[in-house]
Design a protein around this motif. Structure first.
Motif, PDB file in Angstrom:
ATOM      1  N   SER A  22     -10.666  -1.417 -11.178  1.00  0.00           N
ATOM      2  CA  SER A  22     -10.248  -0.903  -9.872  1.00  0.00           C
ATOM      3  C   SER A  22      -9.508   0.422  -9.978  1.00  0.00           C
ATOM      4  O   SER A  22      -9.411   1.143  -8.988  1.00  0.00           O
ATOM      5  CB  SER A  22      -9.364  -1.931  -9.159  1.00  0.00           C
ATOM      6  OG  SER A  22      -8.154  -2.131  -9.888  1.00  0.00           O
ATOM      7  N   THR A  23      -9.011   0.765 -11.157  1.00  0.00           N
ATOM      8  CA  THR A  23      -8.292   2.031 -11.301  1.00  0.00           C
ATOM      9  C   THR A  23      -9.163   3.097 -11.985  1.00  0.00           C
ATOM     10  O   THR A  23      -8.681   4.143 -12.368  1.00  0.00           O
ATOM     11  CB  THR A  23      -6.988   1.845 -12.114  1.00  0.00           C
ATOM     12  OG1 THR A  23      -7.324   1.376 -13.415  1.00  0.00           O
ATOM     13  CG2 THR A  23      -6.041   0.880 -11.423  1.00  0.00           C
ATOM     14  N   ASP A  32       4.686  -6.138  -2.915  1.00  0.00           N
ATOM     15  CA  ASP A  32       3.503  -5.293  -2.758  1.00  0.00           C
ATOM     16  C   ASP A  32       3.562  -4.111  -3.719  1.00  0.00           C
ATOM     17  O   ASP A  32       4.633  -3.593  -4.020  1.00  0.00           O
ATOM     18  CB  ASP A  32       3.421  -4.745  -1.321  1.00  0.00           C
ATOM     19  CG  ASP A  32       3.036  -5.812  -0.312  1.00  0.00           C
ATOM     20  OD1 ASP A  32       2.332  -6.767  -0.699  1.00  0.00           O
ATOM     21  OD2 ASP A  32       3.453  -5.702   0.854  1.00  0.00           O
ATOM     22  N   GLU A  81       0.949  -0.434  -4.917  1.00  0.00           N
ATOM     23  CA  GLU A  81      -0.196   0.389  -4.514  1.00  0.00           C
ATOM     24  C   GLU A  81      -1.496  -0.225  -5.019  1.00  0.00           C
ATOM     25  O   GLU A  81      -2.501  -0.232  -4.328  1.00  0.00           O
ATOM     26  CB  GLU A  81      -0.023   1.807  -5.070  1.00  0.00           C
ATOM     27  CG  GLU A  81      -1.090   2.767  -4.595  1.00  0.00           C
ATOM     28  CD  GLU A  81      -0.862   4.179  -5.110  1.00  0.00           C
ATOM     29  OE1 GLU A  81      -1.875   4.834  -5.424  1.00  0.00           O
ATOM     30  OE2 GLU A  81       0.297   4.614  -5.194  1.00  0.00           O
ATOM     31  N   ARG A  82      -1.483  -0.769  -6.200  1.00  0.00           N
ATOM     32  CA  ARG A  82      -2.685  -1.369  -6.782  1.00  0.00           C
ATOM     33  C   ARG A  82      -3.018  -2.714  -6.146  1.00  0.00           C
ATOM     34  O   ARG A  82      -4.189  -3.062  -5.976  1.00  0.00           O
ATOM     35  CB  ARG A  82      -2.486  -1.548  -8.283  1.00  0.00           C
ATOM     36  CG  ARG A  82      -3.697  -2.139  -8.971  1.00  0.00           C
ATOM     37  CD  ARG A  82      -3.474  -2.254 -10.450  1.00  0.00           C
ATOM     38  NE  ARG A  82      -4.657  -2.732 -11.125  1.00  0.00           N
ATOM     39  CZ  ARG A  82      -4.807  -2.787 -12.422  1.00  0.00           C
ATOM     40  NH1 ARG A  82      -3.813  -2.367 -13.199  1.00  0.00           N
ATOM     41  NH2 ARG A  82      -5.907  -3.230 -12.970  1.00  0.00           N
ATOM     42  N   GLY A  83      -2.016  -3.496  -5.854  1.00  0.00           N
ATOM     43  CA  GLY A  83      -2.244  -4.813  -5.256  1.00  0.00           C
ATOM     44  C   GLY A  83      -3.005  -5.730  -6.186  1.00  0.00           C
ATOM     45  O   GLY A  83      -2.687  -5.829  -7.369  1.00  0.00           O
ATOM     46  N   ALA A  84      -4.032  -6.388  -5.685  1.00  0.00           N
ATOM     47  CA  ALA A  84      -4.803  -7.359  -6.468  1.00  0.00           C
ATOM     48  C   ALA A  84      -6.022  -6.741  -7.139  1.00  0.00           C
ATOM     49  O   ALA A  84      -6.835  -7.451  -7.714  1.00  0.00           O
ATOM     50  CB  ALA A  84      -5.247  -8.506  -5.567  1.00  0.00           C
ATOM     51  N   GLY A  85      -6.141  -5.410  -7.101  1.00  0.00           N
ATOM     52  CA  GLY A  85      -7.292  -4.751  -7.700  1.00  0.00           C
ATOM     53  C   GLY A  85      -7.279  -4.911  -9.211  1.00  0.00           C
ATOM     54  O   GLY A  85      -6.278  -4.664  -9.863  1.00  0.00           O
ATOM     55  N   GLY A  86      -8.397  -5.336  -9.767  1.00  0.00           N
ATOM     56  CA  GLY A  86      -8.515  -5.530 -11.206  1.00  0.00           C
ATOM     57  C   GLY A  86      -9.896  -5.176 -11.692  1.00  0.00           C
ATOM     58  O   GLY A  86     -10.760  -4.776 -10.908  1.00  0.00           O
TER      59      GLY A  86
END
Length: 146
Positions: free
Chosen positions: A143-144, A133, A135-140
């Motif tokens: 997402s940042t 795991d 902090e960003r995980g699967a965010g793409g």
């Protein structure tokens, strides 16, 4: 490390760094006559050179666009970045795509792309059922931030 070049044609040009801190060296077109690339078309442009990274098997040659050709004429490698594997000994050929709306002509000896030597890593490939795991995980895709 040494980068060895073999001329396959008499008029081939051995690449050289243009400035002290250049990351890449220019590849030039080795042509018998001017080559016109139609709008939206791709043409394979020979360099007349074969290359070898002497003794260095953990590096690769990468072929990138020359910023001036890409921004002024719309000419850039069709595959975005050409990968020249360590064991390839054939001619370095640049597939140039014309992104512009008018024909563009390449002349013999014209600088068409840049060649960069880059280290590579070949990790052991393992299939797993879970990844760690973060902090960003699967965010793409934004997402940042924007």
């Amino acid at each position: 490390m040494k980068l060895l070049f073999k001329k396959l044609r008499e008029n081939a040009v051995i690449p050289a760094y243009q400035t002290e801190f250049s990351a890449g060296m220019d590849l030039t077109a080795c042509l018998d006559a001017p080559l016109t690339i139609a709008a939206g078309a791709t043409e394979k442009v020979p360099t007349g050179l074969a290359a070898e990274l002497d003794g260095e098997k953990n590096a690769v040659l990468l072929i990138y666009a020359r910023s001036s050709l890409a921004t002024k004429l719309g000419l850039a490698p069709a595959n975005c970045v050409g990968v020249v594997d360590w064991d390839y000994r054939g001619e370095l050929i640049v597939a140039l795509h014309n992104h512009s709306d008018k024909p563009q002509t390449i002349n013999a000896g014209e600088r068409i792309a840049q060649l960069v030597v880059t280290p590579i890593f070949r990790p052991e490939v393992c299939e797993v059922t879970e990844l760690s795991d973060t902090e960003r995980g699967a965010g793409g895709f934004g997402s940042t931030g924007r």
